[in-house]
Design a protein around this motif. Structure first.
Motif, PDB file in Angstrom:
ATOM      1  N   ALA A 182       0.815  -1.215   0.000  1.00 24.56           N
ATOM      2  CA  ALA A 182       0.000   0.000   0.000  1.00 24.56           C
ATOM      3  C   ALA A 182       0.849   1.264   0.000  1.00 24.56           C
ATOM      4  O   ALA A 182       0.353   2.336  -0.378  1.00 24.56           O
ATOM      5  N   LEU A 183       2.104   1.168   0.403  1.00 24.18           N
ATOM      6  CA  LEU A 183       2.979   2.343   0.372  1.00 24.18           C
ATOM      7  C   LEU A 183       3.194   2.851  -1.042  1.00 24.18           C
ATOM      8  O   LEU A 183       3.603   3.999  -1.242  1.00 24.18           O
ATOM      9  N   ASN A 184       2.928   2.011  -2.054  1.00 23.96           N
ATOM     10  CA  ASN A 184       3.076   2.408  -3.452  1.00 23.96           C
ATOM     11  C   ASN A 184       1.816   3.048  -4.029  1.00 23.96           C
ATOM     12  O   ASN A 184       1.845   3.530  -5.162  1.00 23.96           O
ATOM     13  N   ILE A 185       0.715   3.020  -3.291  1.00 25.44           N
ATOM     14  CA  ILE A 185      -0.579   3.463  -3.797  1.00 25.44           C
ATOM     15  C   ILE A 185      -0.854   4.862  -3.274  1.00 25.44           C
ATOM     16  O   ILE A 185      -1.055   5.075  -2.071  1.00 25.44           O
ATOM     17  N   GLY A 186      -0.879   5.847  -4.188  1.00 26.64           N
ATOM     18  CA  GLY A 186      -1.037   7.236  -3.785  1.00 26.64           C
ATOM     19  C   GLY A 186      -2.309   7.494  -3.005  1.00 26.64           C
ATOM     20  O   GLY A 186      -2.308   8.268  -2.031  1.00 26.64           O
ATOM     21  N   GLU A 187      -3.416   6.868  -3.391  1.00 27.64           N
ATOM     22  CA  GLU A 187      -4.693   7.140  -2.744  1.00 27.64           C
ATOM     23  C   GLU A 187      -4.750   6.617  -1.317  1.00 27.64           C
ATOM     24  O   GLU A 187      -5.629   7.019  -0.551  1.00 27.64           O
ATOM     25  N   LEU A 188      -3.832   5.716  -0.943  1.00 24.94           N
ATOM     26  CA  LEU A 188      -3.831   5.156   0.402  1.00 24.94           C
ATOM     27  C   LEU A 188      -2.841   5.862   1.325  1.00 24.94           C
ATOM     28  O   LEU A 188      -2.667   5.455   2.471  1.00 24.94           O
ATOM     29  N   ARG A 189      -2.217   6.920   0.838  1.00 25.15           N
ATOM     30  CA  ARG A 189      -1.288   7.666   1.681  1.00 25.15           C
ATOM     31  C   ARG A 189      -2.043   8.670   2.550  1.00 25.15           C
ATOM     32  O   ARG A 189      -3.162   9.057   2.240  1.00 25.15           O
ATOM     33  N   HIS A 190      -1.385   9.109   3.615  1.00 20.98           N
ATOM     34  CA  HIS A 190      -1.985  10.105   4.507  1.00 20.98           C
ATOM     35  C   HIS A 190      -1.926  11.484   3.849  1.00 20.98           C
ATOM     36  O   HIS A 190      -1.000  11.804   3.095  1.00 20.98           O
ATOM     37  N   GLY A 191      -2.924  12.307   4.179  1.00 20.04           N
ATOM     38  CA  GLY A 191      -2.957  13.676   3.680  1.00 20.04           C
ATOM     39  C   GLY A 191      -2.416  14.648   4.721  1.00 20.04           C
ATOM     40  O   GLY A 191      -1.946  14.263   5.785  1.00 20.04           O
ATOM     41  N   SER A 192      -2.517  15.915   4.390  1.00 17.59           N
ATOM     42  CA  SER A 192      -2.081  16.992   5.297  1.00 17.59           C
ATOM     43  C   SER A 192      -2.946  18.207   4.994  1.00 17.59           C
ATOM     44  O   SER A 192      -3.562  18.290   3.918  1.00 17.59           O
ATOM     45  N   PRO A 193      -3.032  19.167   5.915  1.00 21.43           N
ATOM     46  CA  PRO A 193      -3.794  20.382   5.598  1.00 21.43           C
ATOM     47  C   PRO A 193      -3.327  21.055   4.319  1.00 21.43           C
ATOM     48  O   PRO A 193      -4.143  21.563   3.545  1.00 21.43           O
ATOM     49  N   ALA A 194      -2.007  21.054   4.060  1.00 15.89           N
ATOM     50  CA  ALA A 194      -1.499  21.695   2.838  1.00 15.89           C
ATOM     51  C   ALA A 194      -2.060  21.020   1.594  1.00 15.89           C
ATOM     52  O   ALA A 194      -2.389  21.684   0.605  1.00 15.89           O
ATOM     53  N   ALA A 204      -8.849  22.331  -2.475  1.00 16.19           N
ATOM     54  CA  ALA A 204     -10.109  23.060  -2.307  1.00 16.19           C
ATOM     55  C   ALA A 204      -9.945  24.462  -1.752  1.00 16.19           C
ATOM     56  O   ALA A 204     -10.945  25.160  -1.570  1.00 16.19           O
ATOM     57  N   GLY A 205      -8.748  24.906  -1.466  1.00 11.63           N
ATOM     58  CA  GLY A 205      -8.554  26.260  -0.970  1.00 11.63           C
ATOM     59  C   GLY A 205      -8.548  26.330   0.547  1.00 11.63           C
ATOM     60  O   GLY A 205      -8.843  25.363   1.256  1.00 11.63           O
ATOM     61  N   TRP A 206      -8.202  27.498   1.048  1.00 11.26           N
ATOM     62  CA  TRP A 206      -8.021  27.691   2.489  1.00 11.26           C
ATOM     63  C   TRP A 206      -9.314  27.583   3.289  1.00 11.26           C
ATOM     64  O   TRP A 206      -9.284  27.346   4.492  1.00 11.26           O
ATOM     65  N   LEU A 207     -10.466  27.747   2.660  1.00 18.20           N
ATOM     66  CA  LEU A 207     -11.725  27.728   3.411  1.00 18.20           C
ATOM     67  C   LEU A 207     -12.198  26.326   3.758  1.00 18.20           C
ATOM     68  O   LEU A 207     -13.133  26.172   4.548  1.00 18.20           O
ATOM     69  N   VAL A 208     -11.582  25.279   3.185  1.00 19.86           N
ATOM     70  CA  VAL A 208     -12.141  23.940   3.338  1.00 19.86           C
ATOM     71  C   VAL A 208     -12.114  23.461   4.793  1.00 19.86           C
ATOM     72  O   VAL A 208     -13.082  22.837   5.256  1.00 19.86           O
ATOM     73  N   ILE A 209     -11.046  23.766   5.531  1.00 20.57           N
ATOM     74  CA  ILE A 209     -10.981  23.282   6.918  1.00 20.57           C
ATOM     75  C   ILE A 209     -11.842  24.123   7.858  1.00 20.57           C
ATOM     76  O   ILE A 209     -12.549  23.566   8.711  1.00 20.57           O
ATOM     77  N   PRO A 210     -11.856  25.462   7.761  1.00 21.34           N
ATOM     78  CA  PRO A 210     -12.770  26.218   8.641  1.00 21.34           C
ATOM     79  C   PRO A 210     -14.238  26.121   8.238  1.00 21.34           C
ATOM     80  O   PRO A 210     -15.109  26.564   9.001  1.00 21.34           O
ATOM     81  N   GLY A 215     -11.432  14.490   8.189  1.00 21.57           N
ATOM     82  CA  GLY A 215     -10.640  13.510   8.924  1.00 21.57           C
ATOM     83  C   GLY A 215     -10.221  12.336   8.061  1.00 21.57           C
ATOM     84  O   GLY A 215      -9.066  11.895   8.096  1.00 21.57           O
ATOM     85  N   LEU A 216     -11.150  11.820   7.252  1.00 25.76           N
ATOM     86  CA  LEU A 216     -10.839  10.677   6.387  1.00 25.76           C
ATOM     87  C   LEU A 216      -9.836  11.057   5.299  1.00 25.76           C
ATOM     88  O   LEU A 216      -8.987  10.239   4.926  1.00 25.76           O
ATOM     89  N   SER A 217      -9.913  12.279   4.793  1.00 21.80           N
ATOM     90  CA  SER A 217      -8.964  12.715   3.767  1.00 21.80           C
ATOM     91  C   SER A 217      -7.562  12.878   4.337  1.00 21.80           C
ATOM     92  O   SER A 217      -6.573  12.652   3.638  1.00 21.80           O
ATOM     93  N   LEU A 218      -7.471  13.263   5.599  1.00 25.70           N
ATOM     94  CA  LEU A 218      -6.166  13.334   6.245  1.00 25.70           C
ATOM     95  C   LEU A 218      -5.605  11.934   6.497  1.00 25.70           C
ATOM     96  O   LEU A 218      -4.388  11.735   6.528  1.00 25.70           O
ATOM     97  N   LEU A 265      -5.852   9.667   1.220  1.00 22.81           N
ATOM     98  CA  LEU A 265      -6.095  10.684   0.200  1.00 22.81           C
ATOM     99  C   LEU A 265      -7.275  10.345  -0.705  1.00 22.81           C
ATOM    100  O   LEU A 265      -7.825  11.233  -1.361  1.00 22.81           O
ATOM    101  N   ARG A 266      -7.682   9.085  -0.770  1.00 25.88           N
ATOM    102  CA  ARG A 266      -8.769   8.681  -1.657  1.00 25.88           C
ATOM    103  C   ARG A 266     -10.088   9.396  -1.341  1.00 25.88           C
ATOM    104  O   ARG A 266     -10.977   9.464  -2.197  1.00 25.88           O
ATOM    105  N   TRP A 267     -10.209   9.925  -0.117  1.00 26.13           N
ATOM    106  CA  TRP A 267     -11.442  10.622   0.261  1.00 26.13           C
ATOM    107  C   TRP A 267     -11.479  12.053  -0.255  1.00 26.13           C
ATOM    108  O   TRP A 267     -12.497  12.725  -0.142  1.00 26.13           O
ATOM    109  N   GLY A 268     -10.372  12.526  -0.839  1.00 27.12           N
ATOM    110  CA  GLY A 268     -10.322  13.911  -1.294  1.00 27.12           C
ATOM    111  C   GLY A 268     -11.326  14.230  -2.382  1.00 27.12           C
ATOM    112  O   GLY A 268     -11.822  15.360  -2.467  1.00 27.12           O
TER     113      GLY A 268
END
Length: 517
Positions: free
Chosen positions: A258-270, A276-282, A311-314, A317-320
């Protein structure tokens, strides 16, 4: 004079209101097809990843027997095959588009696969054009979906993957849900869309429908009439009869693969900001504040969806895809929190700065990125050139690097020992063992009934094989001997080009059933 000016301003406003959605849909089409030069190349259609080639192989099998949905893949993890979670709706949709294109296209199946996701993306935006006409910020969802990199990836040209159909169905579901919360009788539409989404995948839509039910429960709107429930259950019954229900335990190699699969990696606020832009988290806080201040129920609905999606997108990444979609649809309730309409639009547009930066990096990569993209296209062309050499040869299994295997199946018609799905992990592990072998790998060839071998750049193959197996690379693995010494290797060389070498495995292969059997 003032009356004439007022009339003129109303005319200009109406003209802009009519033209802007068309321009945004056009912008979205450009975003969905930015990779067209890599998809349509040299008179052929190249799909964006291995899963897409596997999907198209399913559709090709379905075309041979349209009344028999594909429940088993004998073209991956050969000869045992897999029983994948992939479902029939997108298969039939692509096959239907191919039938429509048949009189006009030289390769209707490949063209249908290439265009199905952009078409679903345009259909999604057209739904939101009509849905947004009654909202003050009705064009804001269109703008975000037109420029969001993750939405573009979901609807990307040459990517016939289930996310595009899911995003379209989830859009219909949420449009209907908002209508229900506004007192409209859209229960049947909601039931049909949610059920079809669950047919396509029992994963993402299930989480979203649970969030919607939680919002209904919190707002006291959990009442559902009998007819929508019957329709919902009926569609799921058809799904069960058509595709069945398959659950398999994860292979022990899953976490390393799974380390090779981009969609299964962890996300970050950045990363979320770049989608989706800066408004997505607030946004959930804004929606919660508006709900408690004005008791606008739809603010509660979107807040209940956005919190778990962030939370799931963080986490994965597949939840993005779904985070960007839901956030876009929430904008007509987020942006009114700003007192003046001009301020709302200004803040929203400025918040898209990270999105613009992401597109700049995609469209104008640095030298290293440009070389990687060019090498990827060259790999695809060379892989096809090597794979087509097997079309007219006897049908045997192919041992190849796992990420190339679905494309080899598509171009050659030969089954592969590996694949790109987690159900193919037993075959992926065996190919890794083969390429790391310090001997000939004969036992794996015999057990897997493999008659052909593809070699590729040995450092990458050996390193990836070692990572999947959780051990080091030996001093002289078979992957290196095949690639660096093809004429003195243990197997007869059938064909070679710049990147790939194809060998004949000198072992008797047991005749296998035809694809789809």
């Amino acid at each position: 004079m003032l009356g004439v000016a007022s009339h003129f301003l109303r005319y200009v406003h109406a003209l802009v209101a009519g033209i802007l959605p068309v321009l945004l849909v056009g912008l979205a089409l450009a975003a969905f097809t930015w990779n067209r030069d890599a998809v349509f190349f040299g008179g052929n259609v190249y799909f964006t990843d291995g899963d897409c080639y596997a999907r198209m192989t399913r559709v090709r099998i379905l075309q041979e027997n349209p009344l028999a949905p594909v429940r088993h893949h004998d073209f991956e993890n050969f000869p045992e095959g897999t029983s994948p979670h992939t479902t029939a709706p997108l298969d039939y949709l692509i096959a239907g588009v191919a039938a429509v294109l048949k009189p006009f296209a030289g390769n209707p199946l490949a063209d249908a696969g290439a265009w199905i996701s952009p078409v679903l993306g345009l259909a999604t935006l057209c739904v939101l054009v009509f849905w947004g006409r009654s909202f003050a910020y009705g064009n804001a969802p269109l703008l975000l979906l037109a420029v969001s990199p993750i939405v573009s990836h979901g609807f990307l040209l040459g990517r016939p993957d289930h996310q595009s159909l899911l995003m379209f169905l989830m859009t219909i579901s949420l449009v209907a849900e908002v209508g229900i919360w506004k007192g409209k009788s859209w229960g049947m539409l909601s039931a049909a869309a949610w059920a079809l989404g669950l047919w396509v995948s029992l994963f993402e839509p299930l989480i979203l429908v649970v969030a919607v039910l939680a919002a209904r429960l919190a707002s006291g709107r959990l009442r559902v009439s009998r007819n929508p429930i019957a329709l919902f259950a009926g569609i799921l019954l058809i799904a069960l009869v058509t595709d069945g229900f398959r659950v398999e335990a994860f292979d022990t190699h899953f976490s390393r693969w799974a380390l090779n699969i981009g969609e299964l990696r962890h996300g970050s606020p950045a990363v979320l900001f770049s989608w989706a832009g800066w408004l997505v988290i607030p946004a959930p806080l804004i929606l919660g504040w508006r709900f408690f201040r004005s008791r606008e129920p739809i603010c509660l609905l979107f807040a209940c969806l956005l919190v778990p999606l962030i939370g799931l997108s963080l986490f994965h990444l597949r939840w993005g895809y779904f985070l960007a979609l839901v956030f876009a649809m929430s904008l007509p309730w987020v942006l009114p929190a700003f007192r003046w309409r001009a301020a709302g639009w200004g803040i929203f547009v400025l918040s898209l700065w990270p999105v613009a930066a992401a597109w700049e990096q995609t469209l104008y990569p640095d030298d290293e990125g440009f070389r990687a993209r060019a090498e990827s296209v060259a790999d695809e062309v060379a892989l096809r050139d090597a794979a087509v050499r097997l079309r007219d040869l006897p049908r045997h299994g192919v041992i190849a690097p796992w990420w190339f295997s679905p494309a080899i199946v598509w171009w050659s018609g030969q089954p592969c020992v590996a694949g790109t799905s987690h159900q193919s992990l037993p075959g992926i592990a065996d190919t890794a063992e083969f390429f790391l072998s310090e001997g000939t790998g004969r036992k794996i060839l015999e057990r897997r009934e493999a008659g052909y071998i593809f070699s590729y750049e040995p450092d990458r193959v050996a390193a990836n094989s070692a990572q999947i197996l959780g051990r080091g690379v030996p001093s002289n693995p078979l992957a290196r001997r095949l690639h660096d010494q093809p004429h003195s290797a243990e197997f007869p060389l059938l064909y070679a080009n710049r990147f790939f070498k194809v060998f004949q495995a000198p072992v008797p292969a047991v005749p296998a059933s035809e694809p789809g059997g």
